[in-house]
Design a protein around this motif. Structure first.
Motif, mmCIF file in Angstrom:
data_model
loop_
_atom_site.group_PDB
_atom_site.id
_atom_site.type_symbol
_atom_site.label_atom_id
_atom_site.label_comp_id
_atom_site.label_asym_id
_atom_site.label_seq_id
_atom_site.Cartn_x
_atom_site.Cartn_y
_atom_site.Cartn_z
ATOM 1 N N SER A 1 -1.100 -4.071 -3.875
ATOM 2 C CA SER A 1 -2.376 -4.318 -4.110
ATOM 3 C C SER A 1 -3.404 -3.253 -3.231
ATOM 4 O O SER A 1 -4.455 -2.530 -3.797
ATOM 5 C CB SER A 1 -2.822 -5.528 -3.421
ATOM 6 O OG SER A 1 -4.078 -5.948 -3.505
ATOM 7 N N ILE A 2 -2.987 -2.802 -2.046
ATOM 8 C CA ILE A 2 -3.887 -1.878 -1.310
ATOM 9 C C ILE A 2 -3.795 -0.506 -1.744
ATOM 10 O O ILE A 2 -4.665 0.168 -2.014
ATOM 11 C CB ILE A 2 -3.148 -2.046 0.236
ATOM 12 C CG1 ILE A 2 -3.707 -3.184 0.843
ATOM 13 C CG2 ILE A 2 -3.972 -0.503 1.069
ATOM 14 C CD1 ILE A 2 -4.999 -3.360 1.290
ATOM 15 N N LEU A 3 -2.635 0.014 -2.254
ATOM 16 C CA LEU A 3 -2.170 1.459 -2.970
ATOM 17 C C LEU A 3 -2.972 1.317 -4.157
ATOM 18 O O LEU A 3 -3.640 2.379 -4.589
ATOM 19 C CB LEU A 3 -0.810 1.592 -3.283
ATOM 20 C CG LEU A 3 -0.140 1.593 -1.745
ATOM 21 C CD1 LEU A 3 1.604 1.992 -2.066
ATOM 22 C CD2 LEU A 3 -0.494 2.947 -0.857
ATOM 23 N N GLU A 4 -3.037 0.361 -5.142
ATOM 24 C CA GLU A 4 -3.796 0.089 -6.518
ATOM 25 C C GLU A 4 -5.360 0.554 -6.076
ATOM 26 O O GLU A 4 -5.685 1.258 -6.674
ATOM 27 C CB GLU A 4 -3.642 -1.069 -7.002
ATOM 28 C CG GLU A 4 -2.360 -1.307 -7.885
ATOM 29 C CD GLU A 4 -2.496 -0.460 -9.151
ATOM 30 O OE1 GLU A 4 -3.197 -0.381 -9.702
ATOM 31 O OE2 GLU A 4 -1.217 0.341 -9.362
ATOM 32 N N ALA A 5 -5.731 -0.116 -5.211
ATOM 33 C CA ALA A 5 -7.187 -0.285 -4.848
ATOM 34 C C ALA A 5 -7.439 1.208 -4.328
ATOM 35 O O ALA A 5 -8.515 1.950 -4.756
ATOM 36 C CB ALA A 5 -7.717 -1.063 -3.770
ATOM 37 N N ALA A 6 -6.566 1.917 -3.525
ATOM 38 C CA ALA A 6 -6.790 3.283 -2.815
ATOM 39 C C ALA A 6 -6.785 4.288 -3.896
ATOM 40 O O ALA A 6 -7.338 5.193 -3.898
ATOM 41 C CB ALA A 6 -5.919 3.363 -1.868
ATOM 42 N N LYS A 7 -5.750 4.088 -4.788
ATOM 43 C CA LYS A 7 -5.492 5.159 -5.915
ATOM 44 C C LYS A 7 -6.864 5.245 -6.773
ATOM 45 O O LYS A 7 -7.124 6.205 -7.307
ATOM 46 C CB LYS A 7 -4.443 4.940 -6.694
ATOM 47 C CG LYS A 7 -4.152 3.728 -7.710
ATOM 48 C CD LYS A 7 -4.194 4.283 -9.262
ATOM 49 C CE LYS A 7 -4.490 3.435 -10.303
ATOM 50 N NZ LYS A 7 -4.046 2.073 -10.529
ATOM 51 N N SER A 8 -7.431 4.043 -7.173
ATOM 52 C CA SER A 8 -8.531 4.039 -8.006
ATOM 53 C C SER A 8 -9.896 4.226 -7.153
ATOM 54 O O SER A 8 -10.797 4.629 -7.847
ATOM 55 C CB SER A 8 -8.834 2.487 -8.640
ATOM 56 O OG SER A 8 -7.643 2.115 -9.192
ATOM 57 N N ALA A 9 -9.980 4.297 -5.865
ATOM 58 C CA ALA A 9 -11.045 4.452 -5.203
ATOM 59 C C ALA A 9 -11.567 5.988 -5.304
ATOM 60 O O ALA A 9 -10.916 6.842 -5.600
ATOM 61 C CB ALA A 9 -11.003 4.337 -3.845
ATOM 62 N N ALA B 1 -7.696 -8.202 -5.227
ATOM 63 C CA ALA B 1 -8.112 -7.218 -5.707
ATOM 64 C C ALA B 1 -9.510 -6.956 -5.953
ATOM 65 O O ALA B 1 -9.946 -5.807 -5.617
ATOM 66 C CB ALA B 1 -7.487 -6.885 -7.268
ATOM 67 N N ALA B 2 -10.402 -8.120 -6.228
ATOM 68 C CA ALA B 2 -11.766 -7.957 -6.333
ATOM 69 C C ALA B 2 -12.666 -7.631 -5.124
ATOM 70 O O ALA B 2 -13.108 -6.706 -5.005
ATOM 71 C CB ALA B 2 -12.244 -9.267 -7.088
#
Ligand SMILES: O=C(O)[C@H]1O[C@H](OP(=O)(O)OP(=O)(O)OC[C@H]2O[C@@H](n3ccc(=O)[nH]c3=O)[C@H](O)[C@@H]2O)[C@H](O)[C@@H](O)[C@@H]1O
Length: 451
Positions: free
Chosen positions: A210-218, A166-167
């Motif tokens: 993990s990819i969708l979490e990063a994308a939704k916060s971007a 995630a980092a």
């Protein structure tokens, strides 16, 4: 109560041992105190070092089981990334050369089969492309390194790292405002799920989240296009397979994780307004393909004179067949899916309006029996195969696949143009070049172009 019982004797035993220790090793002596505190300090230092995401440490491209081994999991999170030189490479790889409408795409699994072809194609037409790949050894990593070499030449930098890191993902989205993510990193292969089920859950379920979490916060949120699979149709018997058919009877854990991915996509679209497109690939093959797939290892074994195992079905489903789809056709479908994705609507992790949620079959529409695949390979290789025909074991395989592509035709302008004979001819040419004289093959092809 029974659990409490051993405590007393243990404690008792412990104190007896203490009284017997010689003076210099008594834990309460000054020397032992010093040892104790040094140990504490060292442990703290190690813990800090291992848990710091940016700390440089040796790259471990292990496919070991990180969920079973926490120290390995940490080591995956401390892959060697970060720093000004690294950021410069990331930015330059993402520079769009096709202004003003060029995309900026993060391609996961960029050193993989479909990922490498897609990355090269996007970069060639001027989009900004950054690759991400763990270079795990599910199959020969030297093939992945060769694909990476092509991509570097084409101007695509492939970051070495894990999609569960995630980092790292946060860092990438902080450095680059990606407009799109082509999420192709996955644990592929239907039959390998019997041997290593955990790897499918980690890559295809946890990795997707993990990819969708990063994308939704971007900020901005990118649109996501990701690889689902024809295997989600499982035991569906309606042919050809349409997107509206049942997909609740998977035959393998692989299929189940891809199906789970489609449900997870629904959640992230619903809650966060992410634009998400799932592409159901139908047995994609071609140059630079995956060595774990039948057409690839059949070629290898036929050339060596080794017997190949050809599955045949049971009862009325006697013929085992696949809707083999050529790589360039699939890549055109992926590019069209990116171009038509529509925007994600969320920001700051909050949905601001409805966003597209799509699923498409990317198949060839012409199933070919596996026995016919072998006939074609025999002709192209000019070698007779040693066939061992066996009833298909209960290994997760389904007897046949056949895509209805009318939805992709309508929305993506998708139109496969390569038949199996033509596609295999290109594959065999590549295979012979690549495995006999690797360097010459690289020079001759001068890129991943296969047409
Ligand atoms: O379409 C898909 O979604 C899937 O396509 C392939 O899976 P599969 O179609 O099983 O491809 P292969 O493993 O190359 O098998 C092709 C055919 O050969 C048959 N086969 C395989 C292995 C073998 O030793 N003998 C044999 O006859 C299989 O039963 C199958 O019918 C990919 O491996 C999956 O990652 C992908 O998701």
């Amino acid at each position: 109560m029974s659990q409490m019982k051993p405590e007393k004797p243990l404690h008792h035993h412990h104190s007896r041992l203490l009284t017997r220790w010689p003076h210099h090793s008594n834990p309460y002596s000054p020397f032992s105190k010093l040892l104790f505190w040094s140990f504490c300090a060292l442990s703290l230092f190690l813990a800090f070092f291992l848990l710091t995401p940016n700390s440089p440490s040796p790259n471990l491209h292990s496919t070991g089981d990180p969920t079973q081994n926490p120290s390995l999991r940490r080591s995956l999170r401390t892959t060697n990334w970060g720093g000004p030189a690294w950021e410069k490479k990331v930015r330059s790889s993402c520079r769009v050369r096709r202004s003003p409408n060029g995309l900026t795409v993060l391609v996961t699994g960029a050193a993989g089969f479909v990922g490498s072809h897609l990355s090269a194609t996007l970069r060639r037409r001027g989009d900004g492309v950054l690759g991400l790949d763990s270079f795990n050894d599910y199959y020969d990593p030297t093939l992945k390194r060769a694909r990476q070499a092509f991509l570097e030449k084409a101007g695509v930098f492939v970051v070495e790292g894990d999609i569960n890191d995630a980092a790292l993902l946060k860092k990438l989205f902080d450095v680059v405002p990606f407009t799109h993510v082509a999420h192709l990193a996955a644990q592929a292969g239907v039959r390998y799920a019997l041997q290593n089920p955990g790897s499918y859950v980690r890559s295809n379920v946890a990795g997707l989240v993990s990819i969708l979490e990063a994308a939704k916060s971007a900020n901005p949120q990118p649109a996501i296009v990701w690889a689902s699979s024809s295997s989600v149709y499982g035991l569906n018997s309606r042919v050809p397979f349409s997107e509206s058919d049942r997909t609740d009877r998977p035959a393998s854990l692989y299929a189940a994780t891809k199906k789970a991915g489609e449900e997870i996509a629904h959640v992230y679209n619903h809650i966060y307004g992410l634009s998400i497109t799932g592409l159901r690939f139908f047995t994609v093959y071609g140059p630079w393909g995956r060595p774990d797939m039948a057409y690839f290892f059949f070629t290898k074994d036929i050339l060596k004179g080794k017997p190949i195992t050809v599955f045949e079905g049971h009862g009325s489903a006697h013929t085992v067949a696949r809707d083999f789809t050529y790589i360039d056709d699939v890549v055109r479908g992926c590019v069209a899916a990116l171009d038509t994705a529509g925007k994600s609507t969320g920001s700051g992790g909050k949905k601001r309006g409805p966003a597209p949620l799509r699923v498409y079959n990317l198949g060839n529409t012409t199933p070919v029996p596996v026995s016919e695949l072998v006939n074609i390979l025999e002709k192209l290789l000019k070698v007779k195969a040693v066939r061992k025909v066996v009833k298909m074991p209960r290994n997760g395989d389904v007897p046949y696949t056949h895509a209805n592509i009318s939805l992709a035709e309508r929305d993506l302008g998708y139109k496969p143009v390569t038949d199996l004979q033509t596609g295999l001819k290109r594959f065999v040419k590549w295979y012979l070049d690549f495995y006999s004289v690797k360097k010459e093959a690289v020079k001759e092809h001068g890129g991943l172009a296969t047409e």
